[in-house]
Design a protein around this motif. Structure first.
Motif, PDB file in Angstrom:
ATOM      1  N   GLN A 285      47.053  54.882  43.594  1.00 15.57           N
ATOM      2  CA  GLN A 285      46.052  55.303  44.616  1.00 15.57           C
ATOM      3  C   GLN A 285      45.642  56.707  44.082  1.00 15.57           C
ATOM      4  O   GLN A 285      44.547  57.113  44.078  1.00 15.57           O
ATOM      5  CB  GLN A 285      46.548  55.324  46.077  1.00 15.57           C
ATOM      6  N   ILE A 286      46.575  57.401  43.524  1.00 19.49           N
ATOM      7  CA  ILE A 286      46.485  58.571  43.012  1.00 19.49           C
ATOM      8  C   ILE A 286      45.545  58.593  41.775  1.00 19.49           C
ATOM      9  O   ILE A 286      44.436  59.837  41.647  1.00 19.49           O
ATOM     10  CB  ILE A 286      47.930  59.465  42.624  1.00 19.49           C
ATOM     11  N   VAL A 287      45.860  57.942  41.035  1.00 24.27           N
ATOM     12  CA  VAL A 287      44.802  57.912  39.935  1.00 24.27           C
ATOM     13  C   VAL A 287      43.321  57.516  40.034  1.00 24.27           C
ATOM     14  O   VAL A 287      42.410  58.064  39.269  1.00 24.27           O
ATOM     15  CB  VAL A 287      45.444  57.039  38.897  1.00 24.27           C
ATOM     16  N   THR A 288      43.087  57.011  41.039  1.00 26.20           N
ATOM     17  CA  THR A 288      41.693  56.645  41.397  1.00 26.20           C
ATOM     18  C   THR A 288      41.126  58.086  42.127  1.00 26.20           C
ATOM     19  O   THR A 288      39.830  57.954  42.340  1.00 26.20           O
ATOM     20  CB  THR A 288      41.642  55.623  42.584  1.00 26.20           C
ATOM     21  N   LEU A 289      41.775  59.119  42.351  1.00 29.31           N
ATOM     22  CA  LEU A 289      41.266  60.342  43.096  1.00 29.31           C
ATOM     23  C   LEU A 289      41.076  61.195  42.113  1.00 29.31           C
ATOM     24  O   LEU A 289      40.987  62.408  42.334  1.00 29.31           O
ATOM     25  CB  LEU A 289      42.429  60.763  44.074  1.00 29.31           C
ATOM     26  N   ALA A 290      41.209  60.904  40.835  1.00 33.99           N
ATOM     27  CA  ALA A 290      40.741  62.012  39.859  1.00 33.99           C
ATOM     28  C   ALA A 290      41.546  63.316  39.715  1.00 33.99           C
ATOM     29  O   ALA A 290      41.217  64.420  39.693  1.00 33.99           O
ATOM     30  CB  ALA A 290      39.219  62.599  39.847  1.00 33.99           C
ATOM     31  N   PRO A 291      43.067  63.141  39.549  1.00 34.42           N
ATOM     32  CA  PRO A 291      43.927  64.169  39.238  1.00 34.42           C
ATOM     33  C   PRO A 291      43.659  64.688  37.895  1.00 34.42           C
ATOM     34  O   PRO A 291      43.024  64.188  37.109  1.00 34.42           O
ATOM     35  CB  PRO A 291      45.259  63.726  39.345  1.00 34.42           C
ATOM     36  N   SER A 292      43.884  65.844  37.453  1.00 34.39           N
ATOM     37  CA  SER A 292      43.606  66.609  36.354  1.00 34.39           C
ATOM     38  C   SER A 292      45.081  66.068  35.311  1.00 34.39           C
ATOM     39  O   SER A 292      44.606  65.612  34.033  1.00 34.39           O
ATOM     40  CB  SER A 292      43.638  68.097  36.140  1.00 34.39           C
ATOM     41  N   HIS A 293      46.279  65.834  35.875  1.00 37.73           N
ATOM     42  CA  HIS A 293      47.319  65.376  35.071  1.00 37.73           C
ATOM     43  C   HIS A 293      48.133  64.725  35.957  1.00 37.73           C
ATOM     44  O   HIS A 293      48.508  64.985  37.324  1.00 37.73           O
ATOM     45  CB  HIS A 293      48.114  66.479  34.373  1.00 37.73           C
ATOM     46  N   MET A 294      48.936  63.628  35.356  1.00 34.09           N
ATOM     47  CA  MET A 294      49.589  62.788  36.376  1.00 34.09           C
ATOM     48  C   MET A 294      50.990  62.698  35.492  1.00 34.09           C
ATOM     49  O   MET A 294      51.154  62.304  34.577  1.00 34.09           O
ATOM     50  CB  MET A 294      49.159  61.482  36.276  1.00 34.09           C
ATOM     51  N   HIS A 295      51.961  63.144  36.181  1.00 38.88           N
ATOM     52  CA  HIS A 295      53.474  62.948  35.795  1.00 38.88           C
ATOM     53  C   HIS A 295      54.180  61.898  36.643  1.00 38.88           C
ATOM     54  O   HIS A 295      54.203  61.973  37.959  1.00 38.88           O
ATOM     55  CB  HIS A 295      54.037  64.421  35.797  1.00 38.88           C
ATOM     56  N   LEU A 296      54.900  61.178  35.930  1.00 33.33           N
ATOM     57  CA  LEU A 296      55.704  60.054  36.406  1.00 33.33           C
ATOM     58  C   LEU A 296      57.181  60.330  35.894  1.00 33.33           C
ATOM     59  O   LEU A 296      57.630  60.568  34.844  1.00 33.33           O
ATOM     60  CB  LEU A 296      55.398  58.662  35.845  1.00 33.33           C
ATOM     61  N   LEU A 297      58.180  60.306  36.998  1.00 31.19           N
ATOM     62  CA  LEU A 297      59.662  60.500  36.963  1.00 31.19           C
ATOM     63  C   LEU A 297      60.444  59.248  37.460  1.00 31.19           C
ATOM     64  O   LEU A 297      60.140  58.856  38.714  1.00 31.19           O
ATOM     65  CB  LEU A 297      60.075  61.533  37.338  1.00 31.19           C
ATOM     66  N   ASP A 298      61.095  58.539  36.688  1.00 30.24           N
ATOM     67  CA  ASP A 298      62.039  57.528  37.288  1.00 30.24           C
ATOM     68  C   ASP A 298      63.284  56.986  36.177  1.00 30.24           C
ATOM     69  O   ASP A 298      63.257  57.519  35.055  1.00 30.24           O
ATOM     70  CB  ASP A 298      61.189  56.209  37.178  1.00 30.24           C
ATOM     71  N   HIS A 299      64.326  56.827  36.623  1.00 27.38           N
ATOM     72  CA  HIS A 299      65.576  56.807  36.024  1.00 27.38           C
ATOM     73  C   HIS A 299      65.647  55.510  35.293  1.00 27.38           C
ATOM     74  O   HIS A 299      66.484  54.975  34.565  1.00 27.38           O
ATOM     75  CB  HIS A 299      66.657  56.938  36.622  1.00 27.38           C
ATOM     76  N   SER A 300      64.719  54.472  35.764  1.00 25.19           N
ATOM     77  CA  SER A 300      64.605  53.090  35.403  1.00 25.19           C
ATOM     78  C   SER A 300      63.520  52.916  34.002  1.00 25.19           C
ATOM     79  O   SER A 300      62.337  53.146  34.370  1.00 25.19           O
ATOM     80  CB  SER A 300      64.275  52.151  36.387  1.00 25.19           C
ATOM     81  N   GLU A 301      64.281  52.801  33.009  1.00 24.04           N
ATOM     82  CA  GLU A 301      63.200  52.715  31.393  1.00 24.04           C
ATOM     83  C   GLU A 301      62.182  51.641  31.846  1.00 24.04           C
ATOM     84  O   GLU A 301      60.851  51.990  31.634  1.00 24.04           O
ATOM     85  CB  GLU A 301      64.069  52.443  30.240  1.00 24.04           C
TER      86      GLU A 301
END
Length: 630
Positions: A285-301
């Motif tokens: 949902q966030i990527v449809t709202l035109a952010p300038s940059h998107m960072h993802l953090l997760d411990h599962s590869e």
């Protein structure tokens, strides 16, 4: 069509004259050219109304109505001409009779030819499915007509709750009362039922499903109101599979568009736990709202790779960075926030499966508590504008370790919001059970049904609040936009739903029947296995906080009691020291010192909340770990 009309319409006019005069004398008073002239004028009128441009097999009621109106205009013009030329020998009432005769011919010829052509198309084809329609109203009647025009479904009858409609006919189909559902389904070899009740409420739909479950056949629902006077979708478009969301018990809560993008559009956003059920939907949902940059953090590869591939495929121009690691790693989180100048954090990373956390208390506490502590501290240190914690309804008067750890995480965010030096707006969102998320009951029940059962339920009276994954993600995004600092947001989710009702609805949706003592030949058994350790019968959403209206009418905002930051920091340090001992009793005692309402001994009862300021347990427990004075 033109040739047929030029032949038939003179005879229609002849019949009109004959009906007007009552014998052949009036008929013989006009030459054959007069009859042919009337036909030519009528055909010209039909041409203007586009009757001859229509494909016969798809001709509809709207075009026939326009044709009748055009014919009436032509006859009216004939009246005017006769009045002007003062023609007295012609019986003018014959023109009115001619309208009825001519229009009857047009309707009969077109509809008859349309049905003939459709029958020719259907000849040799196999009708795929025999269906019944639940709901003998206007929508059901239109759906039946649409089905008759295709070869995907063959409707054979209606079912309706109204006794006044029993044994009546709508079109060519008989209406039966739902009390005879099983009998008629077996007698007519019906394979599925389509619910054709527009705007049916979820509560009514669940009641219908309970009735239909007795028949053990698949169920579909009318997704679009069939409009025979205008655009007519095919039966395949008009009908869809019934989804479990239809039985949620309330209509989905729509987001407010003005709130939706306030903390996202043009900003740098970090989502922790981005590969999880909630985190991944948040990212979508966030990527449809035109952010300038998107960072993802997760411990599962694998989870991180999957969501990154999905997002980069959909939005190749968006700058998306995936970070592999744990939220408990303060150096990693600090480096991401410092180097990327993150504006908004959505903290979804946590262990949430109650039985697993209950049996792995040390790792559950460390991940959920330390992770929240690291995110809150680093967000304040690097001046992140908005930081939203995703919590759980299990944090309210918790009876399990997971709930206690989430309540401590809430206290961490509440304390962070009160620090005088912080410029970050901290907020928390409490979820009910999210339909379709990993670990929720729906995937479990579906897997058990596919294996032939039984469906296992811990207690017949167990109930939960439910929300959809998109609702959960939208709530988080809107909460960040409405937050003032230290707020707890909860979605108004209606009444809780019994888990056993969900199980029975899923059995019915699968076209199966429940196996009971009254129905030993059923397909799927529902078996009660007893409550798991720390499991509640009923969940809550509110502690003893003050409910404040928010900018969204269906989202509640609360202010709840919090610990001073310095005291909370000391408590958490002692909790982590207790985790080092791996002593469950000591860890639970320390957790009770921080969350006085935590009661791991009583899963069935809902204990009364104890104000934090009145807890004498806190001092007595903490003195076992650290010699200090308060």
């Amino acid at each position: 069509m033109v040739a047929a009309d030029l032949i038939a319409l003179p005879f229609c006019f002849l019949v009109a004259i004959l009906l007007r005069g009552g014998d052949l004398d009036l008929v013989s008073g006009f030459s054959p050219a007069s009859y042919f002239l009337v036909a030519v004028v009528t055909v010209t009128t039909f041409s203007v109304s586009d009757l001859y441009r229509a494909v016969i097999r798809f001709i509809d009621q709207r075009l026939l109505s326009i044709t009748g109106l055009s014919l009436a205009v032509a006859i009216l013009c004939a009246y005017v001409v006769m009045f002007i030329i003062n023609e007295k020998s012609f019986p003018r009432s014959a023109l009115a009779i001619y309208w009825f005769v001519g229009f009857s011919y047009v309707v009969a010829s077109r509809v008859g030819m349309r049905n003939f052509l459709r029958n020719q198309d259907l000849r040799g084809r196999r009708v795929s499915e025999v269906v019944a329609i639940y709901g003998a109203g206007e929508a059901g009647a239109r759906l039946a007509q649409t089905m008759h025009g295709g070869d995907e479904y063959r409707p054979v009858c209606f079912f309706d709750d109204k006794h006044a409609l029993n044994e009546r006919k709508i079109g060519a189909l008989r209406v039966f009362n739902t009390e005879r559902l099983v009998e008629i389904v077996n007698a007519m070899c019906i394979r599925s039922i389509v619910i054709a009740i527009p705007s049916v409420s979820p509560a009514r739909l669940r009641d219908i499903m309970n009735r239909l479950s007795k028949a053990g056949i698949s169920t579909r629902i009318l997704s679009r109101l069939v409009d025979l006077a205008g655009e007519t979708p095919s039966p395949h478009e008009a009908i869809r599979e019934l989804k479990f969301e239809d039985l949620l018990g309330r209509p989905p809560v729509p987001p407010r568009i003005d709130l939706f993008a306030r903390c996202v559009r043009g900003k740098t956003v970090l989502v922790t736990g981005a590969g999880g059920s909630i985190g991944s939907e948040l990212c979508r949902q966030i990527v449809t709202l035109a952010p300038s940059h998107m960072h993802l953090l997760d411990h599962s590869e694998f989870a991180l790779y999957t969501i990154r591939q999905e997002l980069t495929t959909r939005f190749p121009d968006l700058h998306i960075v995936a970070h592999l690691g744990s939220v408990c790693n303060a150096d990693l989180v600090g480096r991401i926030l410092r180097d990327s100048k993150v504006d908004t954090i959505y903290h979804a990373a946590a262990y949430k499966h109650v039985p697993l956390v209950e049996s792995n208390i040390v790792e559950g506490m460390r991940n959920n508590v330390v992770g929240a502590q690291v995110i809150a501290a680093q967000a304040a240190l690097h001046h992140v504008k908005t930081c939203v914690l995703i919590s759980s309804d299990k944090a309210v008067r918790p009876t399990n370790v997971m709930g206690a750890s989430k309540r401590i995480a809430e206290l961490i965010f509440q304390a962070a919001a009160t620090r005088p030096e912080t410029s970050t707006t901290f907020a928390m969102v409490r979820f009910g059970n999210v339909l379709g998320s990993s670990g929720s009951v729906i995937p479990l029940f579906q897997r058990q049904i596919s294996q032939g059962g039984p469906i296992t339920i811990t207690h017949p009276e167990m109930s939960r609040y439910f929300m959809l994954i998109p609702e959960a993600a939208q709530l988080v995004i809107q909460a960040g936009a409405m937050a003032k600092g230290g707020d707890v947001f909860v979605l108004e989710m209606g009444e809780p739903v019994k888990i056993v009702d969900l199980a029975r609805s899923l059995i019915a949706l699968s076209g199966l029947t429940e196996k009971t003592l009254q129905n030993p030949n059923g397909d799927i058994e529902v078996r009660y296995v007893g409550l798991f350790p720390g499991e509640k019968l009923h969940e809550e959403l509110l502690i003893d906080g003050t409910v404040i209206p928010s900018e969204h009418p269906r989202i509640m905002r609360m202010k709840e009691n919090a610990l001073p930051p310095s005291v909370l920091d000391t408590f958490i340090a002692c909790l982590m020291m207790a985790c080092e001992t791996n002593d469950r009793a000591m860890i639970e005692s320390m957790a009770r010192a921080i969350v006085p309402e935590y009661n791991p001994q009583q899963a069935l009862a809902v204990p009364t909340a104890v104000p934090i300021s009145q807890s004498s347990t806190q001092l007595s427990v903490i003195k076992k770990f650290v010699p200090f004075r308060m």
